[in-house]
Design an enzyme around this catalytic site. Structure first.
Site, PDB file in Angstrom:
ATOM      1  N   ASP A  95       0.825  -1.218   0.000  1.00 44.09           N
ATOM      2  CA  ASP A  95       0.000   0.000   0.000  1.00 44.09           C
ATOM      3  C   ASP A  95       0.852   1.259   0.000  1.00 44.09           C
ATOM      4  O   ASP A  95       0.456   2.282  -0.572  1.00 44.09           O
ATOM      5  CB  ASP A  95      -0.896   0.037   1.251  1.00 44.09           C
ATOM      6  CG  ASP A  95      -2.219  -0.673   1.023  1.00 44.09           C
ATOM      7  OD1 ASP A  95      -2.410  -1.192  -0.087  1.00 44.09           O
ATOM      8  OD2 ASP A  95      -3.038  -0.704   1.954  1.00 44.09           O
ATOM      9  N   HIS A 137      -4.001   8.675   7.458  1.00 44.38           N
ATOM     10  CA  HIS A 137      -3.784   7.340   8.032  1.00 44.38           C
ATOM     11  C   HIS A 137      -2.406   7.151   8.675  1.00 44.38           C
ATOM     12  O   HIS A 137      -2.214   6.215   9.441  1.00 44.38           O
ATOM     13  CB  HIS A 137      -3.954   6.241   6.975  1.00 44.38           C
ATOM     14  CG  HIS A 137      -5.324   6.156   6.392  1.00 44.38           C
ATOM     15  ND1 HIS A 137      -6.456   6.002   7.174  1.00 44.38           N
ATOM     16  CD2 HIS A 137      -5.760   6.192   5.108  1.00 44.38           C
ATOM     17  CE1 HIS A 137      -7.528   5.957   6.381  1.00 44.38           C
ATOM     18  NE2 HIS A 137      -7.128   6.080   5.135  1.00 44.38           N
ATOM     19  N   GLY A 145      -2.080   3.036   4.590  1.00 47.65           N
ATOM     20  CA  GLY A 145      -3.109   3.496   3.660  1.00 47.65           C
ATOM     21  C   GLY A 145      -2.679   4.613   2.729  1.00 47.65           C
ATOM     22  O   GLY A 145      -3.364   5.630   2.629  1.00 47.65           O
ATOM     23  N   ASP A 172     -13.610  12.033   4.198  1.00 50.12           N
ATOM     24  CA  ASP A 172     -13.049  10.973   3.357  1.00 50.12           C
ATOM     25  C   ASP A 172     -13.906   9.715   3.557  1.00 50.12           C
ATOM     26  O   ASP A 172     -14.492   9.533   4.620  1.00 50.12           O
ATOM     27  CB  ASP A 172     -11.613  10.719   3.850  1.00 50.12           C
ATOM     28  CG  ASP A 172     -10.742   9.913   2.918  1.00 50.12           C
ATOM     29  OD1 ASP A 172     -10.985   8.701   2.795  1.00 50.12           O
ATOM     30  OD2 ASP A 172      -9.788  10.472   2.339  1.00 50.12           O
ATOM     31  N   HIS A 174     -12.795   6.862   4.024  1.00 51.53           N
ATOM     32  CA  HIS A 174     -12.088   6.036   5.018  1.00 51.53           C
ATOM     33  C   HIS A 174     -11.999   6.766   6.363  1.00 51.53           C
ATOM     34  O   HIS A 174     -11.853   7.994   6.399  1.00 51.53           O
ATOM     35  CB  HIS A 174     -10.675   5.703   4.521  1.00 51.53           C
ATOM     36  CG  HIS A 174     -10.660   4.946   3.227  1.00 51.53           C
ATOM     37  ND1 HIS A 174     -10.500   5.558   2.008  1.00 51.53           N
ATOM     38  CD2 HIS A 174     -10.811   3.625   2.977  1.00 51.53           C
ATOM     39  CE1 HIS A 174     -10.548   4.647   1.043  1.00 51.53           C
ATOM     40  NE2 HIS A 174     -10.736   3.462   1.612  1.00 51.53           N
ATOM     41  N   ASP A 261     -12.764  10.564  -2.125  1.00 54.06           N
ATOM     42  CA  ASP A 261     -13.143   9.175  -2.410  1.00 54.06           C
ATOM     43  C   ASP A 261     -14.541   8.858  -1.875  1.00 54.06           C
ATOM     44  O   ASP A 261     -15.042   7.753  -2.050  1.00 54.06           O
ATOM     45  CB  ASP A 261     -12.108   8.179  -1.867  1.00 54.06           C
ATOM     46  CG  ASP A 261     -11.686   8.464  -0.450  1.00 54.06           C
ATOM     47  OD1 ASP A 261     -12.294   9.346   0.191  1.00 54.06           O
ATOM     48  OD2 ASP A 261     -10.734   7.826   0.030  1.00 54.06           O
ATOM     49  N   TYR A 300      -9.730   8.609  -5.912  1.00 60.03           N
ATOM     50  CA  TYR A 300      -9.004   7.713  -6.815  1.00 60.03           C
ATOM     51  C   TYR A 300      -9.580   7.636  -8.221  1.00 60.03           C
ATOM     52  O   TYR A 300      -9.121   6.846  -9.027  1.00 60.03           O
ATOM     53  CB  TYR A 300      -8.884   6.330  -6.153  1.00 60.03           C
ATOM     54  CG  TYR A 300      -8.288   6.495  -4.785  1.00 60.03           C
ATOM     55  CD1 TYR A 300      -6.936   6.797  -4.636  1.00 60.03           C
ATOM     56  CD2 TYR A 300      -9.082   6.484  -3.637  1.00 60.03           C
ATOM     57  CE1 TYR A 300      -6.390   7.048  -3.390  1.00 60.03           C
ATOM     58  CE2 TYR A 300      -8.544   6.728  -2.382  1.00 60.03           C
ATOM     59  CZ  TYR A 300      -7.200   7.008  -2.269  1.00 60.03           C
ATOM     60  OH  TYR A 300      -6.656   7.277  -1.040  1.00 60.03           O
TER      61      TYR A 300
END
Length: 326
Positions: A95, A137, A145, A172, A174, A261, A300
């Site tokens: 990642d 992250h 991440g 986000d 995430h 995202d 992304y």
């Protein structure tokens, strides 16, 4: 018409030139695309544009461990095979690959967020924007991440030099785990994250029951969401929660992470927000008229990301842009 707010915008063209690798979803080129749209719509004429300084290792070590910063500084694609233990220890590899100019990339995006925080602290602007930042992250001693250095934590630490309380908001898809973890034990930063939770979705944290500990108990708020949430549900939740948080917590400054995202059609995301819905959150936070630091984050499907962040730059400038309802 010129916005009544004074806005500082940070950008370094070199940040979009790095390449995570052929199959990696993170494409820093989206930052160049965003900037080109900002220029095309002549938004640059309504704000102050700055090239950020490259953050020094000692600045990065205000949060990260010195040995981790040193390793990031030293490692190259050609030498990584010589350090298998460190690569594992610092969670570098799949990642978070090692690529050309990795450390300089970190220095630029972190420098932008630090400069943004300092300009706000010195009351040189009302709003500061660093779309290259928002890498939420990264942990004290490891990458995670797609994030290596946690610019948000560094920016918040800077703001805490001038403000008793800072509010961090994350939209986000995430969970903003790195920022939450950094301030989990303190009441001086309240973290509020709206994110997908469940089905083993990365990073797996962000349950509504995670609320902070010790002095930080009740100062972490998580809003776990399911796939497919739309503009009306998301913005209703967002406005209700954030209005109450600002009213009760009374922050001196706000940091808003605008990971794109969470938009519909994202390569890694699963929400169904349009740019309008996403930008409505930005518009709402702006209305509190508190010193505001705005960053990027995930995102992304790069055309959508660029359109969204350019559109949100317009929102922060009180400038309506034509929006293709992305």
């Amino acid at each position: 018409m010129r916005s009544k707010d004074k806005i500082s915008y940070f950008y370094d063209g070199d940040v979009g030139n790095v390449y995570f690798g052929p199959n990696h979803p993170m494409k820093p080129h989206r930052l160049c695309m965003t900037h080109h749209l900002v220029l095309s719509y002549e938004l640059h004429k309504k704000m102050e544009i700055y090239r950020p300084h490259k953050a020094y290792p000692v600045e990065l070590a205000q949060f990260h461990s010195a040995d981790y910063v040193e390793f990031l500084h030293r490692i190259t694609p050609d030498t990584q095979h010589l350090f298998p233990n460190e690569m594992t220890k610092y969670n570098l590899g799949e990642d978070c690959p090692v690529f050309e100019n990795l450390f300089e990339f970190c220095q630029i995006y972190a420098g932008g967020t630090l400069d943004a925080a300092r300009r706000l602290n010195n009351q040189l602007c009302d709003i500061a924007i660093n779309w290259a930042g928002g890498l939420h992250h990264a942990k004290k001693c490891e990458a995670s991440g797609f994030c290596y250095i946690n610019d948000l934590v560094l920016g918040i630490l800077e703001l805490l030099k001038h403000h008793a309380r800072v509010l961090y908001i994350d939209i986000d898809v995430h969970h903003g785990d790195g920022v939450e973890e950094a301030f989990y034990l303190t009441d001086r930063v309240m973290t509020v994250s709206f994110h997908k939770y469940g089905d083993l979705f990365f990073p797996g944290t962000g349950d509504v029951k995670e609320i902070g500990e010790k002095e930080g108990k009740y100062y972490a708020i998580n809003v776990p969401l399911k796939d497919g949430i739309d503009d009306s549900s998301f913005t209703r939740l967002f406005k209700t929660i954030i209005a109450k948080v600002v009213e009760t917590y009374l922050p001196g400054a706000i940091v808003l992470q605008c990971g794109a995202d969470s938009l519909a059609g994202d390569r890694l995301g699963c929400f169904n927000l349009s740019s309008d819905g996403h930008a409505e959150c930005v518009r709402f936070v702006k209305k509190f008229n508190l010193p505001l630091l705005v960053t990027g984050g995930g995102g992304y499907t790069k055309e959508n990301v660029a359109r969204c962040w350019a559109f949100e730059t317009g929102v922060l400038l009180d400038t309506e842009l034509p929006n293709g309802n992305t």
